[in-house]
Design a protein around this motif. Structure first.
Motif, PDB file in Angstrom:
ATOM      1  N   LYS A 132       0.826  -1.213   0.000  1.00 27.61           N
ATOM      2  CA  LYS A 132       0.000   0.000   0.000  1.00 27.61           C
ATOM      3  C   LYS A 132       0.867   1.272   0.000  1.00 27.61           C
ATOM      4  CE  LYS A 132      -4.004   1.456   2.591  1.00 27.61           C
ATOM      5  NZ  LYS A 132      -4.680   1.287   3.881  1.00 27.61           N
ATOM      6  N   SER A 133       2.012   1.223   0.697  1.00 30.86           N
ATOM      7  CA  SER A 133       2.879   2.412   0.771  1.00 30.86           C
ATOM      8  C   SER A 133       3.551   2.690  -0.573  1.00 30.86           C
ATOM      9  CB  SER A 133       3.952   2.235   1.853  1.00 30.86           C
ATOM     10  OG  SER A 133       4.983   1.376   1.382  1.00 30.86           O
ATOM     11  N   GLY A 134       3.694   1.646  -1.391  1.00 33.59           N
ATOM     12  CA  GLY A 134       4.337   1.792  -2.705  1.00 33.59           C
ATOM     13  C   GLY A 134       5.830   2.048  -2.612  1.00 33.59           C
ATOM     14  N   ARG A 135       6.440   1.717  -1.457  1.00 35.05           N
ATOM     15  CA  ARG A 135       7.867   2.034  -1.264  1.00 35.05           C
ATOM     16  C   ARG A 135       8.696   0.788  -1.004  1.00 35.05           C
ATOM     17  NH1 ARG A 135       9.103   6.488   2.735  1.00 35.05           N
ATOM     18  NH2 ARG A 135      11.119   5.906   1.866  1.00 35.05           N
ATOM     19  N   PRO A 136      10.017   0.859  -1.236  1.00 40.13           N
ATOM     20  CA  PRO A 136      10.870  -0.304  -0.945  1.00 40.13           C
ATOM     21  C   PRO A 136      10.870  -0.585   0.562  1.00 40.13           C
ATOM     22  CG  PRO A 136      12.076   1.371  -2.213  1.00 40.13           C
ATOM     23  CD  PRO A 136      10.792   1.998  -1.774  1.00 40.13           C
TER      24      PRO A 136
END
Ligand code: G3P
Length: 218
Positions: free
Chosen positions: A34-38
Protein backbone atom coordinates in the motif's frame (compact mmCIF):
# COMPACT_ATOMS: atom_id res chain seq x y z
CA UNK A 1 -1.53 -0.12 27.52
CA UNK A 2 0.84 0.56 24.64
CA UNK A 3 -0.41 1.97 21.34
CA UNK A 4 1.28 0.90 18.13
CA UNK A 5 0.13 2.17 14.75
CA UNK A 6 -0.53 -0.36 12.00
CA UNK A 7 0.76 1.38 8.88
CA UNK A 8 3.79 1.88 6.65
CA UNK A 9 2.82 5.47 5.73
CA UNK A 10 5.70 7.60 7.00
CA UNK A 11 3.71 10.87 6.91
CA UNK A 12 0.97 9.35 9.11
CA UNK A 13 3.56 8.00 11.54
CA UNK A 14 5.32 11.39 11.77
CA UNK A 15 2.04 13.12 12.56
CA UNK A 16 0.92 10.58 15.16
CA UNK A 17 4.38 10.39 16.76
CA UNK A 18 4.17 14.15 17.43
CA UNK A 19 1.09 13.52 19.60
CA UNK A 20 3.24 11.48 22.01
CA UNK A 21 0.77 8.60 21.80
CA UNK A 22 2.87 6.21 19.74
CA UNK A 23 4.76 3.43 21.46
CA UNK A 24 5.62 1.51 18.30
CA UNK A 25 4.67 0.60 14.74
CA UNK A 26 3.57 -2.60 13.01
CA UNK A 27 3.83 -3.28 9.29
CA UNK A 28 3.09 -6.27 7.09
CA UNK A 29 3.61 -7.08 3.39
CA UNK A 30 0.15 -5.72 2.49
CA UNK A 31 0.90 -2.40 4.20
CA UNK A 32 4.27 -2.20 2.41
CA UNK A 33 2.46 -2.77 -0.89
CA UNK A 34 0.00 0.00 0.00
CA UNK A 35 2.88 2.41 0.77
CA UNK A 36 4.34 1.79 -2.70
CA UNK A 37 7.87 2.03 -1.26
CA UNK A 38 10.87 -0.30 -0.95
CA UNK A 39 10.45 -2.20 2.32
CA UNK A 40 13.97 -1.89 3.75
CA UNK A 41 14.07 1.85 3.09
CA UNK A 42 10.66 2.55 4.60
CA UNK A 43 11.33 0.40 7.69
CA UNK A 44 14.61 2.21 8.36
CA UNK A 45 12.86 5.56 8.11
CA UNK A 46 10.12 4.45 10.53
CA UNK A 47 12.71 3.14 13.01
CA UNK A 48 14.34 6.56 13.10
CA UNK A 49 10.99 8.26 13.78
CA UNK A 50 9.68 6.02 16.57
CA UNK A 51 11.95 4.79 19.38
CA UNK A 52 9.66 1.86 20.27
CA UNK A 53 9.42 -1.52 18.53
CA UNK A 54 8.87 -1.46 14.76
CA UNK A 55 7.60 -4.75 13.35
CA UNK A 56 9.01 -5.84 9.99
CA UNK A 57 7.66 -9.07 8.54
CA UNK A 58 9.61 -11.95 7.01
CA UNK A 59 8.18 -13.52 3.85
CA UNK A 60 10.01 -16.86 3.57
CA UNK A 61 8.10 -19.91 4.74
CA UNK A 62 11.08 -22.18 5.53
CA UNK A 63 13.07 -21.77 8.74
CA UNK A 64 16.50 -21.32 7.15
CA UNK A 65 15.51 -18.51 4.79
CA UNK A 66 13.18 -16.96 7.36
CA UNK A 67 16.05 -16.79 9.84
CA UNK A 68 18.31 -15.16 7.23
CA UNK A 69 15.59 -12.61 6.48
CA UNK A 70 15.01 -12.00 10.19
CA UNK A 71 18.72 -11.42 10.82
CA UNK A 72 18.90 -8.98 7.89
CA UNK A 73 15.84 -7.07 9.14
CA UNK A 74 17.19 -7.00 12.72
CA UNK A 75 20.37 -5.29 11.44
CA UNK A 76 18.35 -2.35 10.09
CA UNK A 77 17.88 -0.78 13.53
CA UNK A 78 17.97 -1.58 17.26
CA UNK A 79 14.17 -1.25 17.60
CA UNK A 80 13.20 -3.83 14.97
CA UNK A 81 10.79 -6.58 16.02
CA UNK A 82 10.97 -9.32 13.40
CA UNK A 83 7.53 -10.62 12.46
CA UNK A 84 7.19 -14.34 11.77
CA UNK A 85 4.04 -16.34 11.00
CA UNK A 86 2.53 -18.77 13.47
CA UNK A 87 3.82 -21.92 11.74
CA UNK A 88 6.29 -24.58 12.95
CA UNK A 89 9.06 -22.87 10.90
CA UNK A 90 7.96 -19.49 12.21
CA UNK A 91 8.20 -20.57 15.84
CA UNK A 92 11.57 -22.24 15.24
CA UNK A 93 12.77 -18.93 13.82
CA UNK A 94 11.21 -17.10 16.77
CA UNK A 95 13.21 -19.23 19.20
CA UNK A 96 16.48 -18.66 17.28
CA UNK A 97 16.06 -14.89 16.89
CA UNK A 98 14.95 -14.45 20.52
CA UNK A 99 18.08 -16.26 21.74
CA UNK A 100 20.14 -13.80 19.66
CA UNK A 101 18.47 -10.90 21.50
CA UNK A 102 16.11 -9.87 18.68
CA UNK A 103 12.49 -8.94 19.46
CA UNK A 104 10.01 -11.20 17.68
CA UNK A 105 6.35 -10.57 16.89
CA UNK A 106 4.52 -13.82 16.08
CA UNK A 107 1.72 -12.94 13.69
CA UNK A 108 -1.40 -14.54 12.20
CA UNK A 109 -2.62 -15.94 15.52
CA UNK A 110 -6.22 -17.13 15.52
CA UNK A 111 -6.41 -19.47 18.53
CA UNK A 112 -5.35 -19.58 22.16
CA UNK A 113 -3.48 -22.86 21.51
CA UNK A 114 -1.33 -21.00 18.97
CA UNK A 115 -0.76 -18.19 21.49
CA UNK A 116 0.42 -20.75 24.04
CA UNK A 117 2.96 -22.11 21.54
CA UNK A 118 4.26 -18.60 20.78
CA UNK A 119 4.81 -17.87 24.48
CA UNK A 120 6.69 -21.15 24.87
CA UNK A 121 8.86 -20.18 21.87
CA UNK A 122 9.79 -16.96 23.70
CA UNK A 123 7.94 -14.50 21.45
CA UNK A 124 8.18 -10.86 22.50
CA UNK A 125 4.68 -10.24 21.09
CA UNK A 126 1.81 -12.44 19.99
CA UNK A 127 -0.55 -10.87 17.44
CA UNK A 128 -4.11 -12.25 17.49
CA UNK A 129 -6.16 -10.80 14.59
CA UNK A 130 -9.47 -9.79 16.19
CA UNK A 131 -11.06 -8.07 13.17
CA UNK A 132 -10.51 -11.01 10.83
CA UNK A 133 -12.08 -13.34 13.44
CA UNK A 134 -15.11 -11.01 13.68
CA UNK A 135 -15.28 -10.90 9.86
CA UNK A 136 -15.63 -14.68 9.91
CA UNK A 137 -18.60 -14.65 12.26
CA UNK A 138 -16.73 -15.29 15.53
CA UNK A 139 -15.83 -13.09 18.50
CA UNK A 140 -12.26 -11.80 18.18
CA UNK A 141 -12.24 -10.24 21.64
CA UNK A 142 -13.22 -13.58 23.22
CA UNK A 143 -9.88 -14.88 21.94
CA UNK A 144 -8.03 -12.01 23.65
CA UNK A 145 -9.83 -12.82 26.90
CA UNK A 146 -8.83 -16.47 26.63
CA UNK A 147 -5.18 -15.70 25.85
CA UNK A 148 -4.95 -13.20 28.74
CA UNK A 149 -6.43 -15.81 31.08
CA UNK A 150 -3.94 -18.45 29.96
CA UNK A 151 -0.89 -16.15 30.09
CA UNK A 152 -1.84 -14.98 33.62
CA UNK A 153 -1.59 -18.58 34.86
CA UNK A 154 2.11 -18.60 33.94
CA UNK A 155 3.85 -15.48 35.25
CA UNK A 156 7.14 -16.65 33.70
CA UNK A 157 5.65 -16.05 30.22
CA UNK A 158 7.03 -12.71 29.10
CA UNK A 159 5.12 -12.56 25.80
CA UNK A 160 2.98 -9.44 25.40
CA UNK A 161 -0.47 -9.69 23.83
CA UNK A 162 -0.56 -7.31 20.85
CA UNK A 163 -4.16 -6.97 19.69
CA UNK A 164 -4.05 -6.71 15.88
CA UNK A 165 -6.50 -6.36 13.00
CA UNK A 166 -8.37 -3.71 14.99
CA UNK A 167 -11.34 -2.25 13.14
CA UNK A 168 -12.95 0.23 15.56
CA UNK A 169 -12.59 2.03 18.90
CA UNK A 170 -14.57 -0.58 20.85
CA UNK A 171 -11.91 -3.18 20.01
CA UNK A 172 -9.40 -0.86 21.73
CA UNK A 173 -11.60 -0.23 24.77
CA UNK A 174 -12.34 -3.94 25.23
CA UNK A 175 -8.66 -4.81 24.81
CA UNK A 176 -7.79 -2.27 27.53
CA UNK A 177 -10.45 -3.70 29.87
CA UNK A 178 -8.89 -7.13 29.42
CA UNK A 179 -5.43 -5.78 30.24
CA UNK A 180 -3.95 -6.54 26.81
CA UNK A 181 -0.42 -5.15 26.72
CA UNK A 182 -0.52 -3.54 23.27
CA UNK A 183 -3.05 -2.55 20.62
CA UNK A 184 -1.92 -1.86 17.08
CA UNK A 185 -4.31 0.65 15.57
CA UNK A 186 -4.93 1.71 11.99
CA UNK A 187 -4.42 5.53 11.95
CA UNK A 188 -8.16 6.17 11.44
CA UNK A 189 -9.04 4.21 14.60
CA UNK A 190 -6.38 6.04 16.60
CA UNK A 191 -7.84 9.36 15.49
CA UNK A 192 -11.40 8.14 16.18
CA UNK A 193 -10.45 7.58 19.84
CA UNK A 194 -10.39 11.38 20.31
CA UNK A 195 -13.90 11.87 19.06
CA UNK A 196 -17.02 12.54 21.12
CA UNK A 197 -19.98 14.59 19.93
CA UNK A 198 -20.34 16.20 23.38
CA UNK A 199 -16.70 17.35 23.26
CA UNK A 200 -17.35 19.07 19.91
CA UNK A 201 -20.63 20.60 21.09
CA UNK A 202 -19.17 21.68 24.43
CA UNK A 203 -16.15 23.30 22.79
CA UNK A 204 -18.35 25.17 20.31
CA UNK A 205 -20.56 26.51 23.14
CA UNK A 206 -17.55 27.67 25.18
CA UNK A 207 -15.95 29.39 22.19
CA UNK A 208 -19.22 31.10 21.24
CA UNK A 209 -19.61 32.44 24.79
CA UNK A 210 -15.96 33.47 24.91
CA UNK A 211 -16.37 35.46 21.69
CA UNK A 212 -19.31 37.30 23.31
CA UNK A 213 -17.09 38.42 26.22
CA UNK A 214 -14.94 40.37 23.76
CA UNK A 215 -11.85 39.32 25.75
CA UNK A 216 -8.58 37.68 24.68
CA UNK A 217 -6.07 35.70 26.74
CA UNK A 218 -2.97 36.75 24.80
O1 G3P B 1 -0.63 -6.29 10.82
C1 G3P B 1 -1.59 -7.21 11.18
C2 G3P B 1 -3.00 -6.73 11.21
O2 G3P B 1 -3.20 -5.65 12.03
C3 G3P B 1 -3.78 -6.84 9.97
O3 G3P B 1 -5.00 -6.17 10.01
O4 G3P B 1 -6.94 -5.16 8.92
O5 G3P B 1 -5.39 -6.58 7.56
O6 G3P B 1 -6.91 -7.61 9.25
P1 G3P B 1 -6.11 -6.39 8.87
Amino acid sequence: MKFFVDTAEVAEIKDLAASGLLDGVTTNPSLILKSGRPMLEVIQEICALVPGPVSAETVATDHKTMLEEGRKLAKLAKNIAVKVPLTPDGLKTCKALTSEGTMVNVTLCFSSAQALLAAKAGATFISPFVGRIDDNGHDGMALIEEIMTIYRQYPHFKTEVLVASIRHTQHVVRAAKLGAHVATLPPNVLRALFKHVLTDMGLKAFLDDWAKTGQSIL
